[in-house]
Design a protein around this motif. Structure first.
Motif, PDB file in Angstrom:
ATOM      1  N   MET A 120       0.838  -1.199   0.000  1.00  0.00           N
ATOM      2  CA  MET A 120       0.000   0.000   0.000  1.00  0.00           C
ATOM      3  C   MET A 120       0.873   1.249   0.000  1.00  0.00           C
ATOM      4  SD  MET A 120      -1.596  -0.122   3.881  1.00  0.00           S
ATOM      5  CE  MET A 120      -1.889  -1.875   3.912  1.00  0.00           C
ATOM      6  N   THR A 121       0.236   2.379  -0.192  1.00  0.00           N
ATOM      7  CA  THR A 121       0.960   3.649  -0.212  1.00  0.00           C
ATOM      8  C   THR A 121       1.267   4.111   1.211  1.00  0.00           C
ATOM      9  OG1 THR A 121      -1.018   5.026  -0.125  1.00  0.00           O
ATOM     10  CG2 THR A 121      -0.261   4.349  -2.329  1.00  0.00           C
ATOM     11  N   VAL A 122       2.165   5.073   1.307  1.00  0.00           N
ATOM     12  CA  VAL A 122       2.510   5.645   2.613  1.00  0.00           C
ATOM     13  C   VAL A 122       1.265   6.254   3.253  1.00  0.00           C
ATOM     14  CG1 VAL A 122       3.782   7.535   3.722  1.00  0.00           C
ATOM     15  CG2 VAL A 122       4.950   6.002   2.145  1.00  0.00           C
ATOM     16  N   ASN A 123       0.452   6.957   2.481  1.00  0.00           N
ATOM     17  CA  ASN A 123      -0.762   7.570   3.041  1.00  0.00           C
ATOM     18  C   ASN A 123      -1.737   6.516   3.559  1.00  0.00           C
ATOM     19  OD1 ASN A 123       0.049  10.196   2.662  1.00  0.00           O
ATOM     20  ND2 ASN A 123      -0.939  10.402   0.678  1.00  0.00           N
ATOM     21  N   ASP A 124      -1.868   5.413   2.829  1.00  0.00           N
ATOM     22  CA  ASP A 124      -2.743   4.330   3.294  1.00  0.00           C
ATOM     23  C   ASP A 124      -2.202   3.709   4.582  1.00  0.00           C
ATOM     24  OD1 ASP A 124      -4.457   4.710   1.154  1.00  0.00           O
ATOM     25  OD2 ASP A 124      -3.573   3.097  -0.052  1.00  0.00           O
ATOM     26  N   LEU A 125      -0.898   3.505   4.625  1.00  0.00           N
ATOM     27  CA  LEU A 125      -0.274   2.979   5.849  1.00  0.00           C
ATOM     28  C   LEU A 125      -0.482   3.931   7.014  1.00  0.00           C
ATOM     29  CD1 LEU A 125       3.114   1.476   4.634  1.00  0.00           C
ATOM     30  CD2 LEU A 125       1.421   0.321   6.058  1.00  0.00           C
TER      31      LEU A 125
ATOM     32  N   ARG B  91       8.040   0.981  -4.866  1.00  0.00           N
ATOM     33  CA  ARG B  91       7.978   0.960  -6.329  1.00  0.00           C
ATOM     34  C   ARG B  91       6.871   1.877  -6.802  1.00  0.00           C
ATOM     35  NH1 ARG B  91       3.524  -1.956  -7.076  1.00  0.00           N
ATOM     36  NH2 ARG B  91       3.075  -3.649  -5.654  1.00  0.00           N
ATOM     37  N   GLU B  92       6.909   2.188  -8.085  1.00  0.00           N
ATOM     38  CA  GLU B  92       5.861   3.033  -8.654  1.00  0.00           C
ATOM     39  C   GLU B  92       4.535   2.307  -8.639  1.00  0.00           C
ATOM     40  OE1 GLU B  92       6.726   4.163 -12.656  1.00  0.00           O
ATOM     41  OE2 GLU B  92       7.971   5.849 -12.042  1.00  0.00           O
ATOM     42  N   ASP B  93       3.480   3.057  -8.383  1.00  0.00           N
ATOM     43  CA  ASP B  93       2.128   2.525  -8.482  1.00  0.00           C
ATOM     44  C   ASP B  93       1.794   2.457  -9.965  1.00  0.00           C
ATOM     45  OD1 ASP B  93      -0.608   2.032  -8.500  1.00  0.00           O
ATOM     46  OD2 ASP B  93      -1.052   3.482  -6.918  1.00  0.00           O
ATOM     47  N   GLU B  94       1.441   1.286 -10.459  1.00  0.00           N
ATOM     48  CA  GLU B  94       1.147   1.108 -11.883  1.00  0.00           C
ATOM     49  C   GLU B  94      -0.018   1.972 -12.351  1.00  0.00           C
ATOM     50  OE1 GLU B  94       3.024  -0.583 -14.051  1.00  0.00           O
ATOM     51  OE2 GLU B  94       4.375  -0.980 -12.371  1.00  0.00           O
ATOM     52  N   SER B  95      -0.978   2.233 -11.458  1.00  0.00           N
ATOM     53  CA  SER B  95      -2.158   3.010 -11.850  1.00  0.00           C
ATOM     54  C   SER B  95      -1.930   4.523 -11.743  1.00  0.00           C
ATOM     55  CB  SER B  95      -3.374   2.608 -11.010  1.00  0.00           C
ATOM     56  OG  SER B  95      -3.139   2.911  -9.657  1.00  0.00           O
TER      57      SER B  95
ATOM     58  N   ARG C 294       2.828   8.748 -10.048  1.00  0.00           N
ATOM     59  CA  ARG C 294       3.293   9.742  -9.068  1.00  0.00           C
ATOM     60  C   ARG C 294       3.351   9.160  -7.673  1.00  0.00           C
ATOM     61  NH1 ARG C 294      -1.305  13.893 -10.064  1.00  0.00           N
ATOM     62  NH2 ARG C 294      -2.295  11.883 -10.223  1.00  0.00           N
ATOM     63  N   ARG C 295       2.615   8.068  -7.456  1.00  0.00           N
ATOM     64  CA  ARG C 295       2.562   7.450  -6.119  1.00  0.00           C
ATOM     65  C   ARG C 295       3.544   6.297  -6.033  1.00  0.00           C
ATOM     66  NH1 ARG C 295      -3.303   6.119  -4.163  1.00  0.00           N
ATOM     67  NH2 ARG C 295      -2.862   4.316  -5.450  1.00  0.00           N
ATOM     68  N   ARG C 296       4.002   6.039  -4.793  1.00  0.00           N
ATOM     69  CA  ARG C 296       4.891   4.915  -4.519  1.00  0.00           C
ATOM     70  C   ARG C 296       4.145   3.909  -3.649  1.00  0.00           C
ATOM     71  NH1 ARG C 296       9.134   4.809  -7.583  1.00  0.00           N
ATOM     72  NH2 ARG C 296      10.694   4.339  -6.040  1.00  0.00           N
ATOM     73  N   VAL C 297       4.301   2.646  -3.968  1.00  0.00           N
ATOM     74  CA  VAL C 297       3.686   1.571  -3.206  1.00  0.00           C
ATOM     75  C   VAL C 297       4.782   0.896  -2.380  1.00  0.00           C
ATOM     76  CG1 VAL C 297       2.465  -0.635  -3.355  1.00  0.00           C
ATOM     77  CG2 VAL C 297       1.879   1.236  -4.911  1.00  0.00           C
ATOM     78  N   VAL C 298       4.475   0.642  -1.132  1.00  0.00           N
ATOM     79  CA  VAL C 298       5.415   0.036  -0.202  1.00  0.00           C
ATOM     80  C   VAL C 298       5.027  -1.427  -0.008  1.00  0.00           C
ATOM     81  CG1 VAL C 298       6.323   0.125   2.155  1.00  0.00           C
ATOM     82  CG2 VAL C 298       5.670   2.247   0.986  1.00  0.00           C
ATOM     83  N   SER C 299       6.034  -2.301  -0.017  1.00  0.00           N
ATOM     84  CA  SER C 299       5.784  -3.718   0.235  1.00  0.00           C
ATOM     85  C   SER C 299       6.962  -4.310   1.002  1.00  0.00           C
ATOM     86  CB  SER C 299       5.575  -4.479  -1.078  1.00  0.00           C
ATOM     87  OG  SER C 299       6.746  -4.401  -1.878  1.00  0.00           O
ATOM     88  N   ILE C 300       6.734  -5.472   1.563  1.00  0.00           N
ATOM     89  CA  ILE C 300       7.814  -6.196   2.230  1.00  0.00           C
ATOM     90  C   ILE C 300       8.710  -6.786   1.148  1.00  0.00           C
ATOM     91  CG2 ILE C 300       8.364  -8.166   3.716  1.00  0.00           C
ATOM     92  CD1 ILE C 300       5.622  -7.694   5.101  1.00  0.00           C
ATOM     93  N   ALA C 301      10.018  -6.635   1.310  1.00  0.00           N
ATOM     94  CA  ALA C 301      10.971  -7.190   0.348  1.00  0.00           C
ATOM     95  C   ALA C 301      10.772  -8.701   0.245  1.00  0.00           C
ATOM     96  CB  ALA C 301      12.395  -6.860   0.771  1.00  0.00           C
ATOM     97  N   ALA C 302      10.883  -9.215  -0.964  1.00  0.00           N
ATOM     98  CA  ALA C 302      10.604 -10.631  -1.216  1.00  0.00           C
ATOM     99  C   ALA C 302      11.428 -11.550  -0.321  1.00  0.00           C
ATOM    100  CB  ALA C 302      10.850 -10.953  -2.688  1.00  0.00           C
ATOM    101  N   ASP C 303      12.702 -11.242  -0.129  1.00  0.00           N
ATOM    102  CA  ASP C 303      13.553 -12.124   0.677  1.00  0.00           C
ATOM    103  C   ASP C 303      13.307 -11.987   2.179  1.00  0.00           C
ATOM    104  OD1 ASP C 303      14.707  -9.554   0.669  1.00  0.00           O
ATOM    105  OD2 ASP C 303      16.716 -10.367   1.018  1.00  0.00           O
ATOM    106  N   ARG C 304      12.510 -10.994   2.589  1.00  0.00           N
ATOM    107  CA  ARG C 304      12.187 -10.816   4.014  1.00  0.00           C
ATOM    108  C   ARG C 304      10.762 -11.256   4.342  1.00  0.00           C
ATOM    109  NH1 ARG C 304      16.804  -9.412   6.928  1.00  0.00           N
ATOM    110  NH2 ARG C 304      18.034  -8.014   5.648  1.00  0.00           N
ATOM    111  N   HIS C 305       9.983 -11.543   3.308  1.00  0.00           N
ATOM    112  CA  HIS C 305       8.572 -11.859   3.528  1.00  0.00           C
ATOM    113  C   HIS C 305       8.387 -13.114   4.382  1.00  0.00           C
ATOM    114  CE1 HIS C 305       4.310 -12.599   2.740  1.00  0.00           C
ATOM    115  NE2 HIS C 305       4.252 -11.305   2.465  1.00  0.00           N
TER     116      HIS C 305
END
Length: 164
Positions: free
Chosen positions: A68-73, A100-104, A107-118
């Motif tokens: 999710m985005t920083v604002n959503d978090l 990463r960039e939000d595909e939709s 201008r927004r960045r989406v935050v996620s847990i890194a794959a190797d840390r999930h």
């Protein structure tokens, strides 16, 4: 804090413990709950990261609800977006999170847990969510609302008592 002779009667509706009896039960229960949570071992892969409780809430949101985005978090964590942005920056530098960039909306960045840390984060935090699910699932929506509201009221009253 003497409550001698009080709280032995049922609540106002005639069912359940009086307030003082409920307080006694919670005073016994809460340290056990906190102690049990503190004994959950941090996975070896995460021990050197010095994760604080504020990080656990953020990681739990991402684990439970996905990227999710920083604002959503910030809305989920009930803190300012700048606070979340600082935490995301810190955890990104440690390789725990990815932005990463939000595909939709590029201008927004989406935050996620890194794959190797999930996996280690999930192994660590998912049992707590599963325990809450087992405890809350049998309740009605109104009962769950009351339970969460009661914990929020307790946290707020404790902050007032401590002047924080």
């Amino acid at each position: 804090m003497s409550t001698e002779g009080r709280g032995r009667t049922a609540g106002p509706d005639g069912a359940g413990p009086g307030v003082d009896d409920a307080i006694r039960a919670m005073l016994l229960l809460m340290p056990r709950v906190v102690g049990r949570a503190k004994r959950i071992p941090v996975p070896e892969e995460l021990r050197s990261l010095a994760l604080a409780p504020r990080h656990l809430s953020l990681l739990s949101c991402l684990l439970f609800d996905g990227p999710m985005t920083v604002n959503d978090l910030a809305a989920r964590l009930e803190v300012a977006p700048t606070t979340v942005s600082l935490m995301v920056g810190e955890l990104s530098r440690k390789g725990v999170l990815e932005r990463r960039e939000d595909e939709s909306d590029r201008r927004r960045r989406v935050v996620s847990i890194a794959a190797d840390r999930h996996r280690p984060i999930s192994d660590w935090l998912a049992p707590g969510a599963a325990a809450w699910r087992r405890a809350l699932a049998p309740l009605t929506p109104d009962q769950r609302r009351m339970f969460v509201g009661t914990l929020r009221a307790y946290e707020s009253a404790l902050a007032e008592e401590r002047g924080a």
